[in-house]
Design a protein around this motif. Sequence first.
Motif, short mmCIF file in Angstrom:
data_model
loop_
_atom_site.label_atom_id
_atom_site.label_comp_id
_atom_site.label_asym_id
_atom_site.label_seq_id
_atom_site.Cartn_x
_atom_site.Cartn_y
_atom_site.Cartn_z
N LEU A 39 0.80 -1.22 0.00
CA LEU A 39 0.00 0.00 0.00
C LEU A 39 0.84 1.27 0.00
N LYS A 40 2.12 1.13 0.33
CA LYS A 40 3.02 2.28 0.46
C LYS A 40 2.51 3.27 1.51
N LEU A 41 1.94 2.70 2.58
CA LEU A 41 1.54 3.48 3.74
C LEU A 41 2.51 3.16 4.87
N PRO A 42 2.86 4.14 5.70
CA PRO A 42 3.84 3.89 6.77
C PRO A 42 3.38 2.80 7.74
N ALA A 43 4.30 1.92 8.08
CA ALA A 43 3.99 0.83 9.02
C ALA A 43 3.47 1.37 10.35
N PRO A 44 4.06 2.43 10.93
CA PRO A 44 3.51 2.92 12.20
C PRO A 44 2.05 3.38 12.09
N LEU A 45 1.71 3.96 10.95
CA LEU A 45 0.32 4.38 10.73
C LEU A 45 -0.60 3.17 10.65
N LEU A 46 -0.20 2.17 9.88
CA LEU A 46 -1.01 0.96 9.75
C LEU A 46 -1.17 0.25 11.09
N LEU A 47 -0.09 0.14 11.83
CA LEU A 47 -0.14 -0.57 13.11
C LEU A 47 -0.98 0.19 14.14
N ALA A 48 -0.74 1.49 14.26
CA ALA A 48 -1.49 2.29 15.24
C ALA A 48 -2.98 2.31 14.92
N THR A 49 -3.32 2.53 13.67
CA THR A 49 -4.74 2.57 13.32
C THR A 49 -5.36 1.17 13.41
N GLY A 50 -4.57 0.14 13.15
CA GLY A 50 -5.07 -1.23 13.30
C GLY A 50 -5.45 -1.52 14.74
N TRP A 51 -4.58 -1.17 15.67
CA TRP A 51 -4.89 -1.38 17.09
C TRP A 51 -6.07 -0.53 17.52
N PHE A 52 -6.12 0.72 17.03
CA PHE A 52 -7.25 1.58 17.36
C PHE A 52 -8.55 0.95 16.87
N LEU A 53 -8.55 0.45 15.64
CA LEU A 53 -9.76 -0.16 15.10
C LEU A 53 -10.23 -1.35 15.92
N LEU A 54 -9.28 -2.14 16.41
CA LEU A 54 -9.67 -3.29 17.24
C LEU A 54 -10.30 -2.83 18.56
N ALA A 55 -9.73 -1.80 19.17
CA ALA A 55 -10.30 -1.27 20.41
C ALA A 55 -11.68 -0.65 20.14
N TYR A 56 -11.76 0.11 19.07
CA TYR A 56 -13.02 0.76 18.69
C TYR A 56 -14.10 -0.30 18.43
N ALA A 57 -13.73 -1.38 17.79
CA ALA A 57 -14.68 -2.47 17.52
C ALA A 57 -15.26 -3.01 18.82
N GLY A 58 -14.42 -3.13 19.83
CA GLY A 58 -14.90 -3.61 21.13
C GLY A 58 -15.93 -2.67 21.73
N VAL A 59 -15.68 -1.38 21.63
CA VAL A 59 -16.61 -0.38 22.16
C VAL A 59 -17.94 -0.44 21.39
N VAL A 60 -17.84 -0.48 20.07
CA VAL A 60 -19.05 -0.53 19.24
C VAL A 60 -19.85 -1.80 19.54
N ALA A 61 -19.18 -2.92 19.65
CA ALA A 61 -19.86 -4.18 19.95
C ALA A 61 -20.53 -4.13 21.32
N ALA A 62 -19.86 -3.53 22.28
CA ALA A 62 -20.45 -3.41 23.63
C ALA A 62 -21.73 -2.57 23.58
N ILE A 63 -21.69 -1.49 22.84
CA ILE A 63 -22.88 -0.64 22.71
C ILE A 63 -23.99 -1.39 21.97
N ALA A 64 -23.61 -2.11 20.92
CA ALA A 64 -24.59 -2.83 20.10
C ALA A 64 -25.30 -3.93 20.87
N THR A 65 -24.65 -4.48 21.87
CA THR A 65 -25.25 -5.59 22.61
C THR A 65 -26.02 -5.14 23.85
N ARG A 66 -26.05 -3.84 24.10
CA ARG A 66 -26.83 -3.33 25.23
C ARG A 66 -28.31 -3.37 24.90
N SER A 67 -29.11 -3.56 25.92
CA SER A 67 -30.54 -3.50 25.72
C SER A 67 -31.14 -2.67 26.85
N PRO A 68 -31.64 -1.53 26.54
CA PRO A 68 -31.76 -0.91 25.23
C PRO A 68 -30.42 -0.30 24.77
#
Length: 135
Positions: A39-68
Motif C-alpha cells: 500500500l506504500k503506507l507507513p507501518a507505524p500508521l497501519l499498526l497504530a490505526t489497526g490497534w485503534f480499530l480493534l479497540a473501537y470495535a470492542g466499544v461498538v460491539a459493547a454498545i450494540a449488545t446493550r438493551s436498550p
Amino acid sequence: MALLSSPRFLRNVLLADALSCVACGLLQVALTRPLESLLKLPAPLLLATGWFLLAYAGVVAAIATRSPIPRAPVWLLVAGNVGWALACVALLATGAAAPSALGTAWVLAQAATVAVLAQLQAMALRRPTPQAGWA
C-alpha cells in the motif's frame, strides 16, 4: 423500506461497524509489513490505526449488545465515523502519505465505509419513533 423500519436495524448497523473494524484492524496488525510494501503506507500508521480499530470495535460491539441501545453513545460513534472519513481524505489531500494506487484505494474504501455506516446510524437514530430496545 422494511429494512429501515426493523427494530434491529441500528443493532445490525452497529454490529456491521464492529465487524468491519475487526477485519480491517486484524489485517493491519497481523500484516503490517506486507501491507506497508503493497500500500506504500507507513507501518507505524497501519499498526497504530489497526490497534485503534480493534479497540473501537470492542466499544461498538459493547454498545450494540446493550438493551436498550443507548442513543447518546451512538451519536458519538456517528461523529467518530465522520471524523475517520475526514481523516482518511485529509491523509490523501495533504500529502502526509504517498500511498500506491492500491493504498489510495484502501484509504478511500475506509472513508466510504465509515461514511456509509455513519449515515445509516444517523438515519436509525432520527427515526420518528424509537423502536423497542432503544434508550
